[in-house]
Write a protein that holds these residues in place. Structure first.
Motif, PDB file in Angstrom:
ATOM      1  N   LEU A  59       0.824  -1.339  -0.054  1.00 22.94           N
ATOM      2  CA  LEU A  59       0.019   0.222   0.069  1.00 22.94           C
ATOM      3  C   LEU A  59       0.870   1.293  -0.060  1.00 22.94           C
ATOM      4  CD1 LEU A  59      -2.863   1.402   0.111  1.00 22.94           C
ATOM      5  CD2 LEU A  59      -2.820   0.975   2.449  1.00 22.94           C
ATOM      6  N   LYS A  60       1.709   1.113   0.705  1.00 25.29           N
ATOM      7  CA  LYS A  60       2.803   2.349   0.839  1.00 25.29           C
ATOM      8  C   LYS A  60       3.425   2.746  -0.523  1.00 25.29           C
ATOM      9  CE  LYS A  60       4.220   1.668   5.715  1.00 25.29           C
ATOM     10  NZ  LYS A  60       5.391   1.163   6.364  1.00 25.29           N
ATOM     11  N   ILE A  61       3.784   1.557  -1.313  1.00 21.30           N
ATOM     12  CA  ILE A  61       4.721   1.812  -2.708  1.00 21.30           C
ATOM     13  C   ILE A  61       3.396   2.518  -3.664  1.00 21.30           C
ATOM     14  CG2 ILE A  61       6.317   0.346  -1.988  1.00 21.30           C
ATOM     15  CD1 ILE A  61       5.278  -1.392  -3.912  1.00 21.30           C
ATOM     16  N   ILE A  62       2.330   2.042  -3.661  1.00 23.86           N
ATOM     17  CA  ILE A  62       1.426   2.212  -4.563  1.00 23.86           C
ATOM     18  C   ILE A  62       0.898   3.710  -4.209  1.00 23.86           C
ATOM     19  CG2 ILE A  62      -1.080   1.893  -5.130  1.00 23.86           C
ATOM     20  CD1 ILE A  62      -0.508  -1.153  -4.852  1.00 23.86           C
ATOM     21  N   LEU A  63       0.728   4.110  -2.968  1.00 25.46           N
ATOM     22  CA  LEU A  63       0.246   5.407  -2.494  1.00 25.46           C
ATOM     23  C   LEU A  63       1.408   6.510  -2.872  1.00 25.46           C
ATOM     24  CD1 LEU A  63      -1.543   5.298   0.930  1.00 25.46           C
ATOM     25  CD2 LEU A  63      -2.133   6.534  -0.942  1.00 25.46           C
ATOM     26  N   CYS A  64       2.647   6.137  -2.640  1.00 22.59           N
ATOM     27  CA  CYS A  64       3.720   6.777  -2.995  1.00 22.59           C
ATOM     28  C   CYS A  64       3.768   7.158  -4.352  1.00 22.59           C
ATOM     29  CB  CYS A  64       5.008   6.451  -2.431  1.00 22.59           C
ATOM     30  SG  CYS A  64       6.402   7.682  -2.643  1.00 22.59           S
ATOM     31  N   ASN A 488      -3.174  18.632 -11.704  1.00 23.58           N
ATOM     32  CA  ASN A 488      -1.749  18.603 -10.935  1.00 23.58           C
ATOM     33  C   ASN A 488      -1.442  17.001 -10.992  1.00 23.58           C
ATOM     34  OD1 ASN A 488      -2.483  21.095 -10.795  1.00 23.58           O
ATOM     35  ND2 ASN A 488      -1.917  21.285  -8.557  1.00 23.58           N
ATOM     36  N   LEU A 489      -2.379  16.165 -10.298  1.00 27.54           N
ATOM     37  CA  LEU A 489      -2.116  14.911 -10.375  1.00 27.54           C
ATOM     38  C   LEU A 489      -2.280  14.071 -11.731  1.00 27.54           C
ATOM     39  CD1 LEU A 489      -0.976  13.031  -7.853  1.00 27.54           C
ATOM     40  CD2 LEU A 489      -3.521  12.042  -7.919  1.00 27.54           C
ATOM     41  N   ARG A 490      -2.872  14.803 -12.758  1.00 26.10           N
ATOM     42  CA  ARG A 490      -3.143  14.203 -14.042  1.00 26.10           C
ATOM     43  C   ARG A 490      -3.896  13.130 -14.002  1.00 26.10           C
ATOM     44  NH1 ARG A 490       1.897  15.888 -14.323  1.00 26.10           N
ATOM     45  NH2 ARG A 490       3.018  14.082 -14.606  1.00 26.10           N
ATOM     46  N   PHE A 491      -4.797  12.610 -13.220  1.00 27.30           N
ATOM     47  CA  PHE A 491      -5.833  11.440 -13.017  1.00 27.30           C
ATOM     48  C   PHE A 491      -7.115  11.613 -13.756  1.00 27.30           C
ATOM     49  CE2 PHE A 491      -8.505   8.421 -11.217  1.00 27.30           C
ATOM     50  CZ  PHE A 491      -7.553   7.297 -11.043  1.00 27.30           C
ATOM     51  N   THR A 492      -6.875  11.452 -14.988  1.00 26.92           N
ATOM     52  CA  THR A 492      -8.185  11.873 -15.900  1.00 26.92           C
ATOM     53  C   THR A 492      -8.875  10.651 -16.170  1.00 26.92           C
ATOM     54  OG1 THR A 492      -6.922  11.944 -17.669  1.00 26.92           O
ATOM     55  CG2 THR A 492      -7.272  13.931 -16.513  1.00 26.92           C
ATOM     56  N   ARG A 493      -8.266   9.493 -16.167  1.00 28.16           N
ATOM     57  CA  ARG A 493      -8.869   8.025 -16.507  1.00 28.16           C
ATOM     58  C   ARG A 493      -8.396   6.968 -15.733  1.00 28.16           C
ATOM     59  NH1 ARG A 493      -8.113   4.125 -21.133  1.00 28.16           N
ATOM     60  NH2 ARG A 493      -9.913   4.238 -22.339  1.00 28.16           N
ATOM     61  N   PHE A 494      -9.385   6.201 -15.576  1.00 31.04           N
ATOM     62  CA  PHE A 494      -9.092   4.831 -14.576  1.00 31.04           C
ATOM     63  C   PHE A 494      -8.184   3.991 -15.575  1.00 31.04           C
ATOM     64  CE2 PHE A 494     -13.122   6.319 -12.884  1.00 31.04           C
ATOM     65  CZ  PHE A 494     -12.489   6.326 -11.528  1.00 31.04           C
ATOM     66  N   SER A 495      -7.442   3.111 -14.838  1.00 30.69           N
ATOM     67  CA  SER A 495      -6.440   2.327 -15.564  1.00 30.69           C
ATOM     68  C   SER A 495      -7.188   0.640 -15.316  1.00 30.69           C
ATOM     69  CB  SER A 495      -5.009   2.337 -15.067  1.00 30.69           C
ATOM     70  OG  SER A 495      -5.083   2.244 -13.610  1.00 30.69           O
ATOM     71  N   VAL A 496      -8.223   0.566 -14.514  1.00 29.33           N
ATOM     72  CA  VAL A 496      -8.659  -0.777 -14.201  1.00 29.33           C
ATOM     73  C   VAL A 496     -10.114  -0.740 -14.687  1.00 29.33           C
ATOM     74  CG1 VAL A 496      -7.041  -1.391 -12.354  1.00 29.33           C
ATOM     75  CG2 VAL A 496      -9.196  -0.146 -11.786  1.00 29.33           C
ATOM     76  N   MET A 511      -6.324   9.743  -1.895  1.00 32.54           N
ATOM     77  CA  MET A 511      -5.545   9.919  -0.907  1.00 32.54           C
ATOM     78  C   MET A 511      -4.297  10.311  -1.193  1.00 32.54           C
ATOM     79  SD  MET A 511      -5.259   9.617   2.395  1.00 32.54           S
ATOM     80  CE  MET A 511      -6.930   9.094   2.786  1.00 32.54           C
ATOM     81  N   ALA A 512      -3.856  10.004  -2.326  1.00 31.39           N
ATOM     82  CA  ALA A 512      -2.583  10.860  -2.787  1.00 31.39           C
ATOM     83  C   ALA A 512      -2.787  12.280  -2.826  1.00 31.39           C
ATOM     84  CB  ALA A 512      -2.406  10.189  -4.268  1.00 31.39           C
ATOM     85  N   VAL A 513      -3.868  12.726  -3.302  1.00 28.76           N
ATOM     86  CA  VAL A 513      -4.420  14.224  -3.275  1.00 28.76           C
ATOM     87  C   VAL A 513      -4.131  14.793  -2.114  1.00 28.76           C
ATOM     88  CG1 VAL A 513      -5.968  16.141  -3.766  1.00 28.76           C
ATOM     89  CG2 VAL A 513      -5.438  14.142  -5.359  1.00 28.76           C
TER      90      VAL A 513
END
Length: 522
Positions: A59-64, A488-496, A511-513
């Motif tokens: 979880l830590k590495i994915i969140l980071c 800023n995070l450039r999260f505009t489309r899901f990858s799953v 949570m990253a935001v």
């Protein structure tokens, strides 16, 4: 002169934590994940096979990685080899991209992410970064990981299904008249079920088999040709019935997939086609996506939920239920924009939850304008006599109460109206401006007393200094979260794909935001 630099000299490995700054995001990720109770990770325990990577580390590495705008499993794997943050969080382990991708979509991760939000909110309360007076709710649409040309529309499927029912009924009647099959026992006369169509195939098979035996038994060539000609129609019917069965099964499966939606994507069946704000061609193009609802305070996301329904109005009640069930007790004020203003939502917040609803309705801003207030033909501006329960129109005619009317919306919510009718509209000089009723019919007025009371409540609350100030904070509280997420995070489309997996990824991204916002404020 240069500083000493020799590649062949042996250098002892240093503690990677020493290379991180005091306020580095990796340290905050570490403390947040470590605050999650141990029992939350118990479902990940396995007693057989090779020991797994610890879920805290995963979880830590994915969140980071998400906080650095890295969402691909392969790119996260690459970061583990060259990022000091990731090396420190993983403590030298290097899980493959397959392991990373498998972990973030596991159903057990959903509870871990939920606990992440709970612990993060406790931290905000502890540091007095939020006052818990109000939550600000809004939604945005994010594109699903689906091809935009894989749409299936409910109206089309219903039309095709109705056509299939008609054709199958006609074929059944035709086969009965030509005595190819006997009459079968039907559940209903409206349509043939899949089982009944299968019975018809069996009966036609028997007829075809009978012809086959007759053809084999005779050596007379003209007779054999005649039998083959007679067999041709039952064989064609059999082929058509098999096609009907496969199509009917598909249509029934499609209708089950739709549920209450009007469309879905073949690539991701949980995604619904919605209008996105990033419509570059300006042609109202629909894309498969999810409606993401968040509750914020102090520009931090405290709770979230995903819906396949594109309209915000019908998401508020289930979202509030989700907050109370999984996240925290609702505060005194619930703030949202006009997209959530409806009689059902007001009733739920005010009556059921006993909270204050600082939510505008569609006509709230228009009602403040001079043009609206001076419109003589607007019933809101007509004189009302409470004693006689009558309205007086611009032509000084009386609209008297006639009867009550009850209506239900799509969700089954009941609304009660009082119907008023003008005593006489004949010869009225304002008729064309006042009503669209046919000539000879009088102007009718529908009044929902409960809705009018709710609107008056909203107007009074927003006119108060304290509650009005809280509502005005909405735009600067919840809107920046979406801006940060997408820009800023450039999260505009899901990858799953799939709602369960998408919910996990959305939680990690939000949570990253939160973490990036938290670091910026410290």
């Amino acid at each position: 002169m240069f500083k000493d630099y020799t590649m062949n000299q042996i250098v002892l490995p240093l503690d990677l934590e020493m290379k991180l700054q005091e306020n580095d995001i990796a340290i905050h990720v570490h403390h947040l994940v470590e605050s999650i109770p141990h029992k939350v990770f118990e479902p990940f325990l396995r007693n057989e096979g090779c020991p797994a990577y610890h879920p805290r580390m995963m979880l830590k590495i994915i969140l980071c990685a998400y906080s650095q705008s890295v969402f691909s499993g392969r790119k996260i794997e690459a970061l583990l080899k060259d990022s000091i943050r990731m090396m420190w969080l993983a403590q030298g382990y290097e899980p493959s991209y397959r392991t990373i991708n498998r972990f973030r979509v596991q159903p057990e991760v959903k509870e871990v992410i939920r606990e992440c939000f709970v612990q993060f909110r406790c931290q905000l309360v502890e540091e007095k970064l939020i006052d818990q007076e109000a939550i600000f709710i809004d939604g945005t649409k994010i594109e699903a990981n689906a091809n935009k040309f894989t749409f299936v529309w409910k109206k089309s499927i219903e039309r095709y299904h109705a056509s299939l029912i008609e054709k199958s009924n006609e074929l059944y009647t035709e086969l009965l008249k030509s005595e190819i099959i006997p009459e079968i026992e039907r559940e209903t006369s409206e349509q043939l079920s899949v089982e009944e169509l299968a019975q018809m195939v069996q009966k036609v098979d028997e007829v075809v088999t009978k012809f086959d035996k007759q053809i084999e038994a005779t050596s007379d060539i003209p007779r054999r040709k005649a039998l083959r000609a007679e067999r041709k129609h039952p064989k064609q019917v059999r082929k058509k019935l098999i096609d009907f069965i496969s199509r009917k099964q598909k249509y029934q499966q499609d209708l089950e997939t739709f549920g209450t939606r009007n469309s879905y994507s073949k690539t991701d069946t949980d995604a619904t086609f919605m209008r996105m704000k990033d419509d570059y061609m300006k042609n109202g193009q629909l894309k498969a996506g999810y409606n993401v609802q968040i509750a914020t305070e102090g520009q931090y996301t405290l709770a979230y939920s995903l819906f396949s329904n594109p309209t915000d109005t019908r998401t508020l009640i289930p979202f509030l239920d989700r907050i109370e069930q999984d996240y925290f007790e609702l505060p005194k004020q619930i703030v949202a924009d006009a997209g959530y203003g409806s009689e059902q939502n007001y009733n739920d917040i005010l009556s059921n939850r006993k909270r204050e609803a600082l939510i505008t309705y569609n006509w709230y801003l228009k009602e403040q304008k001079k043009k609206y207030k001076q419109n003589l033909f607007n019933p809101d501006n007509w004189e009302y006599e409470k004693e006689t329960d009558t309205y007086i129109c611009p032509n000084q005619k009386r609209l008297e109460f006639q009867h009550y009317s009850t209506r239900h919306d799509r969700t089954g919510f009941e609304r009660k109206f009082k119907i008023y009718e003008c005593e006489d509209c004949l010869g009225c000089p304002f008729r064309s401006s006042c009503t669209k009723a046919k000539e000879g019919n009088n102007r009718k007025l529908m009044v929902n007393e409960k809705w009018e009371q709710q609107k008056e409540y909203v107007r009074s609350k927003l006119s108060e200094e304290k509650t009005g100030a809280i509502y005005r904070k909405r735009k600067i509280d919840v809107e920046p979260v979406f801006g940060f997420l997408k820009a800023n995070l450039r999260f505009t489309r899901f990858s799953v794909r799939g709602k369960s997996k998408v919910e996990n990824e959305m939680g990690i991204a939000l949570m990253a935001v939160n973490l990036r916002k938290f670091i910026a404020n410290n």
